[in-house]
Design a protein around this motif. Structure first.
Motif, PDB file in Angstrom:
ATOM      1  N   GLY A 117      -8.227   4.010  -4.597  1.00 47.45           N
ATOM      2  CA  GLY A 117      -9.342   3.609  -5.434  1.00 47.45           C
ATOM      3  C   GLY A 117      -8.909   2.605  -6.481  1.00 47.45           C
ATOM      4  N   LEU A 118      -9.735   1.617  -6.728  1.00 41.49           N
ATOM      5  CA  LEU A 118      -9.463   0.593  -7.736  1.00 41.49           C
ATOM      6  C   LEU A 118     -10.629   0.560  -8.715  1.00 41.49           C
ATOM      7  CD1 LEU A 118      -8.335  -2.349  -5.396  1.00 41.49           C
ATOM      8  CD2 LEU A 118      -6.883  -0.610  -6.454  1.00 41.49           C
ATOM      9  N   CYS A 119     -10.345   0.579  -9.998  1.00 45.16           N
ATOM     10  CA  CYS A 119     -11.401   0.513 -10.999  1.00 45.16           C
ATOM     11  C   CYS A 119     -10.866  -0.190 -12.238  1.00 45.16           C
ATOM     12  CB  CYS A 119     -11.914   1.915 -11.353  1.00 45.16           C
ATOM     13  SG  CYS A 119     -10.660   3.008 -12.073  1.00 45.16           S
ATOM     14  N   GLY A 120     -11.761  -0.478 -13.144  1.00 46.41           N
ATOM     15  CA  GLY A 120     -11.388  -1.167 -14.371  1.00 46.41           C
ATOM     16  C   GLY A 120     -12.521  -2.054 -14.838  1.00 46.41           C
ATOM     17  N   PRO A 121     -12.410  -2.606 -16.032  1.00 40.73           N
ATOM     18  CA  PRO A 121     -13.470  -3.480 -16.552  1.00 40.73           C
ATOM     19  C   PRO A 121     -13.672  -4.706 -15.667  1.00 40.73           C
ATOM     20  CG  PRO A 121     -11.880  -2.897 -18.263  1.00 40.73           C
ATOM     21  CD  PRO A 121     -11.287  -2.453 -16.970  1.00 40.73           C
ATOM     22  N   THR A 122     -14.796  -5.341 -15.829  1.00 43.67           N
ATOM     23  CA  THR A 122     -15.081  -6.575 -15.090  1.00 43.67           C
ATOM     24  C   THR A 122     -14.032  -7.635 -15.421  1.00 43.67           C
ATOM     25  OG1 THR A 122     -17.446  -6.105 -15.143  1.00 43.67           O
ATOM     26  CG2 THR A 122     -16.797  -8.377 -14.724  1.00 43.67           C
ATOM     27  N   GLY A 123     -13.510  -8.289 -14.359  1.00 43.47           N
ATOM     28  CA  GLY A 123     -12.501  -9.325 -14.553  1.00 43.47           C
ATOM     29  C   GLY A 123     -11.109  -8.810 -14.771  1.00 43.47           C
ATOM     30  N   SER A 124     -10.869  -7.539 -14.452  1.00 43.99           N
ATOM     31  CA  SER A 124      -9.547  -6.961 -14.701  1.00 43.99           C
ATOM     32  C   SER A 124      -8.553  -7.232 -13.578  1.00 43.99           C
ATOM     33  CB  SER A 124      -9.668  -5.451 -14.931  1.00 43.99           C
ATOM     34  OG  SER A 124     -10.263  -4.814 -13.814  1.00 43.99           O
ATOM     35  N   GLY A 125      -9.030  -7.731 -12.401  1.00 47.35           N
ATOM     36  CA  GLY A 125      -8.103  -8.088 -11.330  1.00 47.35           C
ATOM     37  C   GLY A 125      -8.284  -7.329 -10.031  1.00 47.35           C
ATOM     38  N   LYS A 126      -9.319  -6.517  -9.911  1.00 43.34           N
ATOM     39  CA  LYS A 126      -9.520  -5.706  -8.707  1.00 43.34           C
ATOM     40  C   LYS A 126      -9.779  -6.586  -7.481  1.00 43.34           C
ATOM     41  CE  LYS A 126     -13.018  -3.551 -10.469  1.00 43.34           C
ATOM     42  NZ  LYS A 126     -13.081  -4.291 -11.739  1.00 43.34           N
ATOM     43  N   SER A 127     -10.747  -7.483  -7.583  1.00 44.79           N
ATOM     44  CA  SER A 127     -11.072  -8.353  -6.454  1.00 44.79           C
ATOM     45  C   SER A 127      -9.930  -9.313  -6.140  1.00 44.79           C
ATOM     46  CB  SER A 127     -12.356  -9.143  -6.742  1.00 44.79           C
ATOM     47  OG  SER A 127     -13.470  -8.263  -6.836  1.00 44.79           O
ATOM     48  N   THR A 128      -9.174  -9.699  -7.168  1.00 40.11           N
ATOM     49  CA  THR A 128      -8.007 -10.557  -6.930  1.00 40.11           C
ATOM     50  C   THR A 128      -6.983  -9.844  -6.061  1.00 40.11           C
ATOM     51  OG1 THR A 128      -8.323 -11.696  -9.041  1.00 40.11           O
ATOM     52  CG2 THR A 128      -6.141 -11.817  -8.043  1.00 40.11           C
ATOM     53  N   LEU A 129      -6.732  -8.557  -6.353  1.00 45.30           N
ATOM     54  CA  LEU A 129      -5.799  -7.780  -5.543  1.00 45.30           C
ATOM     55  C   LEU A 129      -6.278  -7.687  -4.095  1.00 45.30           C
ATOM     56  CD1 LEU A 129      -3.381  -5.896  -5.135  1.00 45.30           C
ATOM     57  CD2 LEU A 129      -4.827  -4.012  -5.949  1.00 45.30           C
ATOM     58  N   LEU A 130      -7.567  -7.434  -3.906  1.00 43.38           N
ATOM     59  CA  LEU A 130      -8.098  -7.346  -2.540  1.00 43.38           C
ATOM     60  C   LEU A 130      -7.993  -8.693  -1.825  1.00 43.38           C
ATOM     61  CD1 LEU A 130     -11.286  -5.153  -3.143  1.00 43.38           C
ATOM     62  CD2 LEU A 130      -9.024  -4.441  -2.367  1.00 43.38           C
ATOM     63  N   GLU A 150     -12.630  11.153  -4.337  1.00 47.43           N
ATOM     64  CA  GLU A 150     -11.855  11.680  -3.211  1.00 47.43           C
ATOM     65  C   GLU A 150     -10.646  10.813  -2.876  1.00 47.43           C
ATOM     66  OE1 GLU A 150     -12.421  14.579  -1.874  1.00 47.43           O
ATOM     67  OE2 GLU A 150     -14.156  14.879  -3.177  1.00 47.43           O
ATOM     68  N   ALA A 151     -10.370   9.788  -3.676  1.00 49.73           N
ATOM     69  CA  ALA A 151      -9.252   8.889  -3.387  1.00 49.73           C
ATOM     70  C   ALA A 151      -7.918   9.595  -3.552  1.00 49.73           C
ATOM     71  CB  ALA A 151      -9.319   7.668  -4.311  1.00 49.73           C
ATOM     72  N   SER A 152      -6.962   9.247  -2.694  1.00 51.73           N
ATOM     73  CA  SER A 152      -5.612   9.824  -2.799  1.00 51.73           C
ATOM     74  C   SER A 152      -4.946   9.375  -4.091  1.00 51.73           C
ATOM     75  CB  SER A 152      -4.768   9.385  -1.604  1.00 51.73           C
ATOM     76  OG  SER A 152      -5.410   9.675  -0.380  1.00 51.73           O
ATOM     77  N   GLU A 153      -5.183   8.117  -4.459  1.00 45.49           N
ATOM     78  CA  GLU A 153      -4.657   7.578  -5.710  1.00 45.49           C
ATOM     79  C   GLU A 153      -5.642   6.573  -6.259  1.00 45.49           C
ATOM     80  OE1 GLU A 153      -0.468   5.867  -7.549  1.00 45.49           O
ATOM     81  OE2 GLU A 153      -1.017   5.311  -5.500  1.00 45.49           O
ATOM     82  N   ILE A 154      -5.746   6.542  -7.577  1.00 46.76           N
ATOM     83  CA  ILE A 154      -6.644   5.604  -8.247  1.00 46.76           C
ATOM     84  C   ILE A 154      -5.815   4.744  -9.190  1.00 46.76           C
ATOM     85  CG2 ILE A 154      -8.640   5.350  -9.771  1.00 46.76           C
ATOM     86  CD1 ILE A 154      -9.543   8.147  -8.825  1.00 46.76           C
ATOM     87  N   LEU A 155      -6.037   3.427  -9.121  1.00 51.14           N
ATOM     88  CA  LEU A 155      -5.383   2.494 -10.037  1.00 51.14           C
ATOM     89  C   LEU A 155      -6.422   1.966 -11.011  1.00 51.14           C
ATOM     90  CD1 LEU A 155      -3.183   0.388  -7.552  1.00 51.14           C
ATOM     91  CD2 LEU A 155      -2.610   2.530  -8.716  1.00 51.14           C
ATOM     92  N   VAL A 156      -6.131   2.089 -12.287  1.00 48.86           N
ATOM     93  CA  VAL A 156      -7.019   1.579 -13.330  1.00 48.86           C
ATOM     94  C   VAL A 156      -6.446   0.254 -13.829  1.00 48.86           C
ATOM     95  CG1 VAL A 156      -8.121   2.022 -15.546  1.00 48.86           C
ATOM     96  CG2 VAL A 156      -7.656   3.926 -13.974  1.00 48.86           C
ATOM     97  N   PHE A 157      -7.245  -0.822 -13.692  1.00 46.48           N
ATOM     98  CA  PHE A 157      -6.785  -2.161 -14.076  1.00 46.48           C
ATOM     99  C   PHE A 157      -7.341  -2.556 -15.433  1.00 46.48           C
ATOM    100  CE2 PHE A 157      -5.859  -2.290  -9.630  1.00 46.48           C
ATOM    101  CZ  PHE A 157      -4.847  -3.228  -9.476  1.00 46.48           C
ATOM    102  N   SER A 158      -6.545  -3.353 -16.117  1.00 45.73           N
ATOM    103  CA  SER A 158      -6.994  -3.970 -17.366  1.00 45.73           C
ATOM    104  C   SER A 158      -6.163  -5.225 -17.596  1.00 45.73           C
ATOM    105  CB  SER A 158      -6.828  -3.013 -18.546  1.00 45.73           C
ATOM    106  OG  SER A 158      -7.227  -3.637 -19.763  1.00 45.73           O
ATOM    107  N   SER A 159      -6.828  -6.348 -17.751  1.00 44.99           N
ATOM    108  CA  SER A 159      -6.158  -7.639 -17.998  1.00 44.99           C
ATOM    109  C   SER A 159      -5.113  -7.955 -16.944  1.00 44.99           C
ATOM    110  CB  SER A 159      -5.522  -7.645 -19.390  1.00 44.99           C
ATOM    111  OG  SER A 159      -6.502  -7.419 -20.383  1.00 44.99           O
ATOM    112  N   GLY A 160      -5.406  -7.623 -15.681  1.00 41.48           N
ATOM    113  CA  GLY A 160      -4.540  -8.009 -14.575  1.00 41.48           C
ATOM    114  C   GLY A 160      -3.366  -7.095 -14.309  1.00 41.48           C
TER     115      GLY A 160
END
Length: 595
Positions: free
Chosen positions: A366-379, A536-546
């Motif tokens: 799972g990937l989450c975080g504020p808008t513009g934190s880098g989630k879509s960049t990672l994908l 239900e994610a095995s692991e969740i990453l919380v992003f902030s400022s990349g």
């Protein structure tokens, strides 16, 4: 003329067609020399009263047969010549589309859709026209012109031929100057046409928003300005274009004046007969087409050259992501991400830094975080839309940079946050990645995406046309159809980039439940703003400022102070405010007061 050198690769490959067409043109040019010669013989025979009616009709019959043969040969060479040029159009468009499909997001940041459409349609048409009509006029004018000149000089009078050609060098220099001007002005006009295409495409795509904001008059005014600018630039082309024919006709008129004046003097002095002068004037009349054709050829070839330079500039643009050469072995494997630093082209500010994780088959990230934190960049980096600046991503122990792009992307199914549907049936949209899929397989995928019942309620069920970009469907329906399309691929890695944002909580829960069963041995990566999608994610990453500021499963993160716990409780409270009756709202607020 540079266009013929640029298209030399095609002329060499299709040499049989072009050689056949040129040979027929030469034969036609020779046959066209007969009528003026026969007319001269007839006139001299009639004036000397030495030609019988039988001989006269024989010559006339020969002229009729010659005209019929020329007609048939012209039909054949047109099939050969224009058949070859139309094949060039097919190949250029195929190469153009293949090049577009190989390019990555950075390419589309530089080139707008309307401009690309203009190059694939209007510019290709200009090149093809030059490869057909241009070759025709070049060969026809040269063969016909040289043949007429040789006959005039050898059989009638070389002195009168030279006298008639005095205006031609001046005409050639003027036409060359016009051609250079036309090349630059037409290139500018084509760029203006691309801008017009852009404006039309954007206006049509955003027509709903334009109507919603009442911007019809504003958009019409903008389009009128662009159209007017395009018209001005095309008028500049037309002004140069309009100079060709007058120049030719002035040169032809001067040539005729010199021929008749000099020829009359030669007839009076006994150097020519009246029939020979008549034949000479008719031959000079045959020179009108070669000279007009020469000017026309300069015109269309310069247009084609300007268009081809625009096409070639895109065909020669190398993709920003270089394809690997190593095939990807069969079987599921670990995905290992180690990103020390990544920044977008022409941007020195890092978009991601210090990001690392390992994902095994059957696990959900799972990937989450504020808008513009880098989630879509990672994908995007996982999909190899860009390459990591520092660090690397490995699959099955192999760097993604070494793996063939087709092999790697064939292992993934992606649902973006802005789903795209084609103007086709629902069934065809779901079966986009597997056109051979059966109806039962399509319906199974739709059930997993919790959209089957919605589809059955449509007017024609799975055969319902969804309209351009799925215009007749809701946002949630489009998202779920896109998810069904991805699930039908049975890919090893499923990526959902905020793909559940437009569905309600109950439907989201059902889809996630189905995904857990479907993805028991597959890798699933979910990016979401609504954190209930990640429970239900095995692991969740919380992003902030990349970078990753928190990591762990849902239970761990929801019990630790930080962005995840705060946002999850806020969303829970928001859901409670929506679902709980009014008399119980105060109780919910009291329970969450301390948090």
């Amino acid at each position: 003329m540079r266009l013929f050198a640029q298209l030399g690769w095609y002329f060499r490959r299709e040499w049989r067609r072009y050689l056949g067409a040129v040979a027929l043109l030469i034969v036609i040019a020779i046959l066209q020399l007969l009528p003026p010669k026969l007319v001269g013989i007839i006139i001299d025979g009639v004036t000397s009263k030495q030609m019988t009616s039988t001989v006269l009709f024989g010559w006339l019959g020969l002229m009729l047969v010659t005209a019929i043969v020329v007609y048939l040969l012209r039909y054949v060479w047109r099939v050969l010549l224009f058949g070859a040029s139309y094949q060039l159009a097919v190949e250029l468009r195929q190469s153009f589309f293949k090049q577009l499909s190989r390019q990555h997001p950075a390419f589309y940041l530089r080139h707008r859709t309307g401009d690309l459409i203009a190059r694939a349609t209007n510019d290709v048409d200009r090149v093809v026209f030059a490869a057909g009509e241009g070759v025709l006029t070049l060969v026809d004018s040269m063969v016909m012109g040289l043949a007429v000149l040789i006959v005039m000089a050898i059989q009638i009078s070389w002195e009168l031929t030279l006298l008639s050609l005095v205006p031609m060098p001046i005409m050639a220099m003027v036409i060359k100057r016009y051609g250079d001007q036309l090349h630059q002005r037409f290139k500018t006009a084509q760029a203006a046409f691309s801008s017009l295409n852009d404006q039309a495409q954007e206006s049509l795509t955003s027509i709903r928003m334009i109507k919603a904001f009442g911007l019809e008059n504003h958009q019409s005014s903008q389009f009128a300005d662009v159209a007017a600018d395009t018209g001005v630039k095309n008028m500049r082309v037309a002004r140069v274009d309009a100079r060709f024919d007058p120049t030719i006709y002035v040169a032809i008129g001067m040539a005729n004046l010199l021929a008749i004046g000099g020829g009359s003097w030669m007839v009076v002095n006994g150097h020519l007969t009246l029939g020979q002068l008549t034949s000479f004037v008719m031959y000079l009349g045959l020179m009108i087409w070669p000279m007009l054709a020469l000017a026309w050829m300069f015109n269309i070839v310069e247009r084609g050259s300007a268009a081809y330079s625009r096409i070639r500039s895109l065909l020669e643009e190398a993709p920003s992501v270089v394809d690997g050469e190593t095939p990807l072995p069969a079987g599921r494997a670990r995905l290992e991400v180690h990103i020390d630093d990544f920044h977008y082209p022409e941007n020195n500010q890092p978009a991601l830094h210090s990001v690392g994780f390992t994902l095994r088959p059957g696990q959900m990230l799972g990937l989450c975080g504020p808008t513009g934190s880098g989630k879509s960049t990672l994908l995007g980096l996982i999909q190899r839309q860009f390459d990591v600046t520092q660090g690397d991503i490995h699959y099955n122990g192999m760097s993604l940079k070494t793996i063939r792009l087709d092999d790697w992307r064939g292992r993934m199914a992606v649902v973006s946050q802005t789903p795209f549907l084609f103007s086709d049936t629902v069934a065809q949209n779901i079966a986009l990645g597997r056109p051979e899929a059966t109806q039962a397989e399509i319906e199974t995928a739709a059930r997993l995406a919790s959209v089957h019942d919605d589809i059955l309620r449509l007017p024609q069920g799975y055969e319902t046309e969804v309209g351009e970009r799925g215009v007749m469907l809701s946002g949630g329906q489009k998202q779920r159809i896109s998810i069904a399309r991805a699930l039908l691929l049975q890919a090893e890695i499923l990526i959902l980039d905020d793909a559940l944002s437009a569905v309600d909580g109950r439907t989201e829960h059902q889809i996630l439940h189905n995904l857990r069963e479907w993805g028991s041995d597959r890798t699933v990566i979910i990016s979401a703003h609504r954190l209930s999608a990640l429970t239900e994610a095995s692991e969740i990453l919380v992003f902030s400022s990349g970078t990753v500021t928190q990591r762990g499963d849902h239970n761990h993160l929801s019990s630790q102070p930080g962005w995840y716990r705060d946002m999850y409780r806020y969303q829970q409270l928001e859901a409670a405010l929506d679902d709980v009756p009014a008399e119980k709202l105060s109780q919910v607020l009291v329970e969450n007061k301390d948090d």
